[in-house]
Design an enzyme around this catalytic site. Structure first.
Site, PDB file in Angstrom:
ATOM      1  N   ASP A   1       0.830  -1.211   0.000  1.00 51.32           N
ATOM      2  CA  ASP A   1       0.000   0.000   0.000  1.00 51.32           C
ATOM      3  C   ASP A   1       0.864   1.259   0.000  1.00 51.32           C
ATOM      4  O   ASP A   1       0.633   2.177   0.780  1.00 51.32           O
ATOM      5  CB  ASP A   1      -0.952  -0.016   1.208  1.00 51.32           C
ATOM      6  CG  ASP A   1      -1.787  -1.290   1.252  1.00 51.32           C
ATOM      7  OD1 ASP A   1      -1.215  -2.356   1.565  1.00 51.32           O
ATOM      8  OD2 ASP A   1      -2.977  -1.224   0.951  1.00 51.32           O
TER       9      ASP A   1
ATOM     10  N   ASN B   1      -6.740  -3.881  -4.473  1.00 54.34           N
ATOM     11  CA  ASN B   1      -7.959  -3.282  -5.022  1.00 54.34           C
ATOM     12  C   ASN B   1      -7.666  -2.011  -5.814  1.00 54.34           C
ATOM     13  O   ASN B   1      -8.409  -1.684  -6.738  1.00 54.34           O
ATOM     14  CB  ASN B   1      -8.974  -2.993  -3.901  1.00 54.34           C
ATOM     15  CG  ASN B   1      -8.384  -2.212  -2.753  1.00 54.34           C
ATOM     16  OD1 ASN B   1      -7.379  -2.634  -2.175  1.00 54.34           O
ATOM     17  ND2 ASN B   1      -8.984  -1.086  -2.435  1.00 54.34           N
ATOM     18  N   HIS B   2      -6.571  -1.306  -5.501  1.00 61.23           N
ATOM     19  CA  HIS B   2      -6.265  -0.079  -6.259  1.00 61.23           C
ATOM     20  C   HIS B   2      -5.677  -0.369  -7.635  1.00 61.23           C
ATOM     21  O   HIS B   2      -5.373   0.557  -8.382  1.00 61.23           O
ATOM     22  CB  HIS B   2      -5.353   0.840  -5.446  1.00 61.23           C
ATOM     23  CG  HIS B   2      -6.080   1.524  -4.335  1.00 61.23           C
ATOM     24  ND1 HIS B   2      -6.845   2.658  -4.520  1.00 61.23           N
ATOM     25  CD2 HIS B   2      -6.221   1.195  -3.024  1.00 61.23           C
ATOM     26  CE1 HIS B   2      -7.400   3.022  -3.367  1.00 61.23           C
ATOM     27  NE2 HIS B   2      -7.036   2.147  -2.445  1.00 61.23           N
TER      28      HIS B   2
ATOM     29  N   HIS C   1      -3.487  -3.949   2.463  1.00 60.15           N
ATOM     30  CA  HIS C   1      -4.872  -3.471   2.457  1.00 60.15           C
ATOM     31  C   HIS C   1      -5.225  -2.620   3.673  1.00 60.15           C
ATOM     32  O   HIS C   1      -5.707  -1.494   3.527  1.00 60.15           O
ATOM     33  CB  HIS C   1      -5.839  -4.662   2.336  1.00 60.15           C
ATOM     34  CG  HIS C   1      -7.211  -4.298   1.858  1.00 60.15           C
ATOM     35  ND1 HIS C   1      -7.438  -3.393   0.860  1.00 60.15           N
ATOM     36  CD2 HIS C   1      -8.436  -4.736   2.258  1.00 60.15           C
ATOM     37  CE1 HIS C   1      -8.754  -3.288   0.645  1.00 60.15           C
ATOM     38  NE2 HIS C   1      -9.375  -4.082   1.487  1.00 60.15           N
ATOM     39  N   VAL C   2      -5.039  -3.168   4.864  1.00 56.29           N
ATOM     40  CA  VAL C   2      -5.284  -2.410   6.089  1.00 56.29           C
ATOM     41  C   VAL C   2      -4.036  -1.558   6.336  1.00 56.29           C
ATOM     42  O   VAL C   2      -2.931  -2.096   6.444  1.00 56.29           O
ATOM     43  CB  VAL C   2      -5.545  -3.372   7.272  1.00 56.29           C
ATOM     44  CG1 VAL C   2      -5.687  -2.603   8.569  1.00 56.29           C
ATOM     45  CG2 VAL C   2      -6.780  -4.214   6.984  1.00 56.29           C
ATOM     46  N   HIS C   3      -4.222  -0.244   6.419  1.00 56.02           N
ATOM     47  CA  HIS C   3      -3.069   0.660   6.456  1.00 56.02           C
ATOM     48  C   HIS C   3      -2.514   0.761   7.872  1.00 56.02           C
ATOM     49  O   HIS C   3      -2.653   1.771   8.570  1.00 56.02           O
ATOM     50  CB  HIS C   3      -3.450   2.038   5.908  1.00 56.02           C
ATOM     51  CG  HIS C   3      -3.884   1.966   4.483  1.00 56.02           C
ATOM     52  ND1 HIS C   3      -4.567   2.963   3.827  1.00 56.02           N
ATOM     53  CD2 HIS C   3      -3.747   0.970   3.559  1.00 56.02           C
ATOM     54  CE1 HIS C   3      -4.819   2.596   2.590  1.00 56.02           C
ATOM     55  NE2 HIS C   3      -4.337   1.386   2.405  1.00 56.02           N
TER      56      HIS C   3
ATOM     57  N   ASP D   1      -1.596  -2.713  -3.950  1.00 59.64           N
ATOM     58  CA  ASP D   1      -1.917  -1.281  -3.862  1.00 59.64           C
ATOM     59  C   ASP D   1      -0.651  -0.473  -4.109  1.00 59.64           C
ATOM     60  O   ASP D   1       0.069  -0.113  -3.183  1.00 59.64           O
ATOM     61  CB  ASP D   1      -2.600  -0.898  -2.551  1.00 59.64           C
ATOM     62  CG  ASP D   1      -4.081  -1.260  -2.543  1.00 59.64           C
ATOM     63  OD1 ASP D   1      -4.567  -1.810  -3.567  1.00 59.64           O
ATOM     64  OD2 ASP D   1      -4.749  -0.992  -1.532  1.00 59.64           O
TER      65      ASP D   1
ATOM     66  N   HIS E   1      -3.368  -9.546  -1.047  1.00 59.83           N
ATOM     67  CA  HIS E   1      -3.585  -8.160  -0.645  1.00 59.83           C
ATOM     68  C   HIS E   1      -4.465  -8.046   0.602  1.00 59.83           C
ATOM     69  O   HIS E   1      -4.135  -7.366   1.555  1.00 59.83           O
ATOM     70  CB  HIS E   1      -4.174  -7.354  -1.799  1.00 59.83           C
ATOM     71  CG  HIS E   1      -4.317  -5.911  -1.436  1.00 59.83           C
ATOM     72  ND1 HIS E   1      -3.234  -5.127  -1.117  1.00 59.83           N
ATOM     73  CD2 HIS E   1      -5.405  -5.120  -1.290  1.00 59.83           C
ATOM     74  CE1 HIS E   1      -3.660  -3.907  -0.809  1.00 59.83           C
ATOM     75  NE2 HIS E   1      -4.968  -3.876  -0.891  1.00 59.83           N
TER      76      HIS E   1
ATOM     77  N   HIS F   1     -11.397  -0.972  10.085  1.00 62.78           N
ATOM     78  CA  HIS F   1     -11.471  -0.738   8.653  1.00 62.78           C
ATOM     79  C   HIS F   1     -11.191  -2.055   7.903  1.00 62.78           C
ATOM     80  O   HIS F   1     -10.237  -2.750   8.232  1.00 62.78           O
ATOM     81  CB  HIS F   1     -10.432   0.316   8.272  1.00 62.78           C
ATOM     82  CG  HIS F   1     -10.778   1.056   7.031  1.00 62.78           C
ATOM     83  ND1 HIS F   1     -11.943   1.785   6.891  1.00 62.78           N
ATOM     84  CD2 HIS F   1     -10.122   1.170   5.850  1.00 62.78           C
ATOM     85  CE1 HIS F   1     -11.976   2.326   5.692  1.00 62.78           C
ATOM     86  NE2 HIS F   1     -10.894   1.968   5.027  1.00 62.78           N
ATOM     87  N   HIS F   2     -12.009  -2.345   6.933  1.00 62.52           N
ATOM     88  CA  HIS F   2     -11.895  -3.591   6.144  1.00 62.52           C
ATOM     89  C   HIS F   2     -12.169  -4.848   6.981  1.00 62.52           C
ATOM     90  O   HIS F   2     -11.776  -5.951   6.595  1.00 62.52           O
ATOM     91  CB  HIS F   2     -10.523  -3.742   5.485  1.00 62.52           C
ATOM     92  CG  HIS F   2     -10.158  -2.636   4.545  1.00 62.52           C
ATOM     93  ND1 HIS F   2     -11.000  -2.228   3.545  1.00 62.52           N
ATOM     94  CD2 HIS F   2      -9.042  -1.875   4.427  1.00 62.52           C
ATOM     95  CE1 HIS F   2     -10.400  -1.255   2.864  1.00 62.52           C
ATOM     96  NE2 HIS F   2      -9.226  -1.023   3.374  1.00 62.52           N
TER      97      HIS F   2
ATOM     98  N   TYR G   1      -1.979   4.220  -6.289  1.00 59.47           N
ATOM     99  CA  TYR G   1      -3.183   4.969  -5.891  1.00 59.47           C
ATOM    100  C   TYR G   1      -3.580   6.016  -6.926  1.00 59.47           C
ATOM    101  O   TYR G   1      -4.237   7.005  -6.603  1.00 59.47           O
ATOM    102  CB  TYR G   1      -3.025   5.589  -4.484  1.00 59.47           C
ATOM    103  CG  TYR G   1      -3.066   4.545  -3.400  1.00 59.47           C
ATOM    104  CD1 TYR G   1      -1.995   3.704  -3.174  1.00 59.47           C
ATOM    105  CD2 TYR G   1      -4.217   4.363  -2.632  1.00 59.47           C
ATOM    106  CE1 TYR G   1      -2.038   2.717  -2.199  1.00 59.47           C
ATOM    107  CE2 TYR G   1      -4.270   3.377  -1.648  1.00 59.47           C
ATOM    108  CZ  TYR G   1      -3.177   2.557  -1.453  1.00 59.47           C
ATOM    109  OH  TYR G   1      -3.220   1.589  -0.502  1.00 59.47           O
TER     110      TYR G   1
HETATM  111 FE   LIG Z   1      -6.184  -2.145  -0.503  1.00 64.33          FE
END
Ligand SMILES: [Fe+2]
Ligand SMILES: *[C@@H]1O[C@H](CO)[C@@H](O)[C@H](O)[C@H]1NC(C)=O
Ligand SMILES: *[C@@H]1O[C@H](CO)[C@@H](O)[C@H](O)[C@H]1NC(C)=O
Ligand SMILES: *[C@@H]1O[C@H](CO)[C@@H](O)[C@H](O)[C@H]1NC(C)=O
Ligand SMILES: *[C@@H]1O[C@H](CO)[C@@H](O)[C@H](O)[C@H]1NC(C)=O
Ligand SMILES: *[C@@H]1O[C@H](CO)[C@@H](O)[C@H](O)[C@H]1NC(C)=O
Length: 465
Positions: free
Chosen positions: A168, A234-235, A356-358, A197, A319, A328-329, A200
């Site tokens: 990410d 996903n990005h 994915h999870v930042h 990711d 990911h 989140h997520h 972005y």
């Molecule tokens: Fe992601």
């Protein structure tokens, strides 16, 4: 869990200063309470030094490499020429020789809404010597550029090797700090495992793909010299039917080639490589993965092929994490977990890295595979054959950190903290590997979280454990 939290505080160095960070104490694991600037941060401006276009007409830019075969004797060299196709060849030579060899690549282009890409070159070189430094040159006329890489040692059980872990990443000042810390980490990462990711660019109106180009120029300083092993996030989907963009992963698939056919995969979104003492399986959280799908078929045929005598360390990259205790997520990885977790336990995967999870999180060795709809057995339990799950989505993209966590910290969660950073997976031999998580704000050598991993396949040969 058998896990006792004995540390009530963490001590770490920051540019010569010593900070004491008090950890919240929970029954299971640790939650690092030191939360850094967590809000969204803008991308670095277009005129930043890291985005500079190399001088000269049609100069090759966005140079990056990845593994080009299954064994580690191949490399795929990719670059973009902005003005015209130019030369498709790569000249390369072993560092101890002067004899230049040529390899020829292909060039692809794509349009995305009203954006037209440059000329994207991909050149695969095979049958290199193991464990050898090579120089290479791309471009033509009076604008050529030279880089180098080192091939990995021949796969073997006791070959030490170090992998970096970044996810990410994006292109903010935090992203630049993450990359810089990775580069300056004294435990030199030899290959980067990237857990999805990338740029972005899709956060811009019409997914402005010029932000794919800036990202390519940003990472060149590392990715031209060591392979980045790609996973999609996903990005990378870039699916926007309202503007006529109906082919998922279009920019990603044009820009990043991977050696998927070498592992009998039918898609660049899932594949495997051997590298030194590791066997790395990359899967796609955003492609069909249920029973009977191509990806499911592939992974179920792939896992039995892994020879742990040759490559003891079995690493899976994806990911979307299957275990994450952030809000989140939350539970987004649950469907994949239900289907794939029994395979990971059966085949004794050592570690699963996701993004994915930042934020950062590391699990205990646990599994949750006993549930059969009617037995009510749906809680993670200690499992000696299970992988460690590590979320390393803290590369530093413009969306910022996620700080909200489910409370109390689940027992399966060994350590979690919302700070930017990268990981190093340092394989020592067939039985031992060391993982360290490095925060951007700490000194380059500091590990904010770390773990000795004992190989799941060879663990019975280690007398002390
Ligand atoms: Fe992601
Ligand atoms: C693409 O379209 C957007 C929106 O209409 C516009 O702002 C942008 O300048 C266009 N870009 C190009 C390269 O034409
Ligand atoms: C090299 O650069 C000069 C000056 O920009 C230019 O005039 C010349 O055509 C270039 N030569 C080639 C082979 O590209
Ligand atoms: C990014 O990091 C590099 C290496 O630390 C530095 O030279 C460069 O100036 C930084 N760029 C920006 C825009 O922060
Ligand atoms: C597994 O790898 C070892 C070491 O390279 C080799 O001796 C052995 O034959 C391999 N086993 C199989 C089933 O291929
Ligand atoms: C493997 O590496 C670990 C950690 O460095 C070390 O303690 C162990 O003795 C090594 N095993 C062998 C067989 O060399």
């Amino acid at each position: 869990m058998g896990f006792q939290c004995v540390l009530a505080r963490l001590t770490y160095l920051l540019a010569g200063w010593i900070f004491i960070s008090v950890c919240e104490f929970s029954e299971a694991g640790l939650t690092g309470s030191y939360v850094r600037d967590s809000g969204p941060t803008p991308d670095m401006p277009l005129d930043s030094d890291v985005f500079q276009v190399p001088p000269g007409y049609n100069a090759p830019q966005q140079v990056h490499i990845t593994q080009g075969d299954h064994e580690g004797r191949g490399v795929i060299i990719s670059w973009i020429t902005p003005d015209e196709s130019g030369s498709n060849s790569v000249f390369y030579w072993a560092a101890n020789t002067q004899i230049k060899k040529a390899a020829y690549g292909i060039v692809v282009r794509y349009k995305y809404y009203n954006y037209t890409s440059g000329y994207i070159h991909h050149c695969t070189i095979k049958n290199l010597y193991f464990d050898t430094k090579y120089h290479y040159e791309v471009g033509s006329g009076n604008v050529t550029r030279q880089f180098w890489f080192v091939t990995p040692p021949q796969p073997g059980p006791d070959v030490p090797y170090t992998f970096g872990l970044i996810g990410d990443l994006g292109q903010t000042h935090n992203s630049n700090r993450t990359l810089t810390h990775y580069e300056l980490n004294p435990v030199k990462g030899q290959t980067l495992l990237f857990v999805g990711d990338l740029s972005y660019a899709d956060n811009y109106p019409f997914h402005d793909n010029t932000r794919w180009d800036t990202w390519g120029r940003f990472i060149e300083r590392n990715a031209a010299y060591q392979p980045w092993i790609w996973t999609v996030g996903n990005h990378e989907i870039d699916f926007v039917p309202t503007i006529g963009e109906t082919k998922p992963f279009k920019p990603y698939k044009h820009r990043f080639f991977v050696p998927y056919r070498e592992s009998e995969s039918t898609s660049p979104l899932w594949y495997s490589i051997k590298r030194a003492s590791a066997y790395i399986i990359v899967i796609s959280s955003y492609s069909a993965f249920g029973k009977y799908t191509p990806q499911y078929r592939w992974i179920t045929e792939e896992l039995p092929k892994v020879n742990r005598t040759e490559t003891p360390w079995l690493i899976v990259l994806m990911h979307c994490p299957m275990y994450s205790s952030y809000v989140h997520h939350y539970m987004e990885g649950e469907t994949m977990r239900v289907i794939y977790e029994p395979w990971f336990v059966e085949y004794k995967v050592d570690v699963v890295f996701a993004g994915h999870v930042h934020a950062y999180e590391r699990s205990e060795r646990i599994s949750n595979i006993a549930y059969n709809v009617v037995n009510g057995l749906c809680t993670p339990i200690t499992d000696d054959s299970a992988p460690v799950y590590i979320t390393i989505g803290d590369g530093g993209n413009q969306e910022g950190l996620v700080t909200e966590m489910t409370e109390p910290q689940p027992k399966y969660s060994a350590y979690r903290e919302a700070s930017y950073g990268h990981g190093i997976f340092d394989i020592k031999n067939r039985t031992h590997a060391h993982f360290g998580w490095h925060r951007n704000q700490d000194g380059f050598a500091v590990e904010a979280d770390s773990l000795w991993l004992v190989n799941r396949y060879w663990k019975s040969s280690v007398s002390t454990l």
